[in-house]
Design an enzyme around this catalytic site. Structure first.
Site, PDB file in Angstrom:
ATOM      1  CG  ASP A 100      -2.113   1.095   1.047  1.00  0.00           C
ATOM      2  OD1 ASP A 100      -3.004   1.421   0.118  1.00  0.00           O
ATOM      3  OD2 ASP A 100      -2.859   1.455   2.228  1.00  0.00           O
ATOM      4  CG  ASN A 145      -8.008  -1.961  -5.238  1.00  0.00           C
ATOM      5  OD1 ASN A 145      -6.618  -2.826  -5.082  1.00  0.00           O
ATOM      6  ND2 ASN A 145      -8.016  -1.109  -4.430  1.00  0.00           N
TER       7      ASN A 145
END
Ligand code: IPE
Ligand code: IPE
Ligand code: MG
Length: 250
Positions: free
Chosen positions: A26, A74
């Protein structure tokens, strides 16, 4: 760890190397944003960090590395970022597969793979087939992966067997449920790394990380270096894993 490894990485001498490390990769978007670059540039740099991480894990003797590349959530990002990520994942896999194979790494993938672009599905299938007999480390790349989707898929698989009369509901136990998750042959992660600083799990391996040790790294993924991995392993070794019981040292 072995003596030769200890000589190469003295700060890890005598420490246990986690068998299975899982990483929520991330911080790519923030890394790009801080530099006034488009988010996709952060994902390109993230790929380089992934390469460093895979190499380091092979070097340190980690047996399984699971990496979160794209979540079921996502898809809600802007279409150009999603398309860019799909192209990047495919290009990265094509670029890396020779080295992965040469380093005896077995490639596997987890997620709802049938929903991915056809060419990516083919690249994934080729990579799995090509490296199927490799032994040194398993690299589990999680693409269109969500823990809730995985558990729903598992529930459907078990319900199907019940409906066909092959299974009684009372026979469903934790082992049987674990057996129908995507990569049931892999042991549960021992160490979960989350670079980027967020203290949350974001739908990642919720079943499998029940007793993983969690280390949140204060670096964005493109800035990840082998030193961060080594520090996390040192931290891991300072933890007392109890699994609900009582440790010898308590
Ligand atoms: C992680 O980086 C990569 C993916 C989710 C594909 P992000 O894109 O989430 O980066 P941040 O969290 O916005 O910085
Ligand atoms: C988790 O990161 C997904 C991946 C790393 C692929 P996100 O950036 O999607 O997580 P949130 O949105 O911050 O929880
Ligand atoms: Mg993020």
């Amino acid at each position: 760890m072995t003596e030769s490894l200890a000589a190469k990485h003295p700060e890890l001498a005598g420490l246990e190397i986690p068998h299975h490390i899982a990483v929520i990769m991330d911080g790519n978007g923030r890394w790009a944003g801080q530099r006034g670059m488009p988010r996709i540039q952060g994902h390109f740099e993230g790929h380089k960090a992934t390469r460093r991480c895979v190499e380091a894990c092979v070097d340190l003797g980690v047996k399984v590395l699971s990496i979160y590349a794209f979540s079921t959530e996502n898809w809600s990002r802007p279409v150009d970022e999603v398309e860019g990520l799909m192209e990047l994942i495919e290009a990265a896999l094509q670029e890396e597969i020779d080295d992965l194979d040469a380093n005896d790494v077995r490639f596997v993938a987890s997620g709802r793979l049938a929903e991915l672009p056809q060419s990516l599905q083919r690249t994934i299938a080729d990579s799995i087939a090509r490296t199927a007999d490799n032994q040194t480390m398993t690299l589990n790349v999680m693409i269109n992966y969500g823990s809730r989707a995985e558990m729903v898929d598992a529930a459907r698989a078990l319900a199907q067997r019940v409906a066909e009369g092959q299974l009684a509901p009372a026979d469903i136990d934790e082992q049987l449920f674990a057996d129908v998750l995507y990569r049931s042959e892999l042991p549960d992660p021992d160490l979960l790394l989350r670079p980027g600083g967020e203290m949350r799990l974001s739908n990642f391996m919720l079943w499998q990380i029940a007793y993983a040790e969690l280390v949140v790294l204060p670096v964005l993924w493109p800035d990840f270096q082998i030193e961060h991995l080594k520090q996390a392993i040192v931290e891991y070794n300072s933890r007392r894993r109890r699994f609900g019981g009582i440790a010898d040292t308590d």
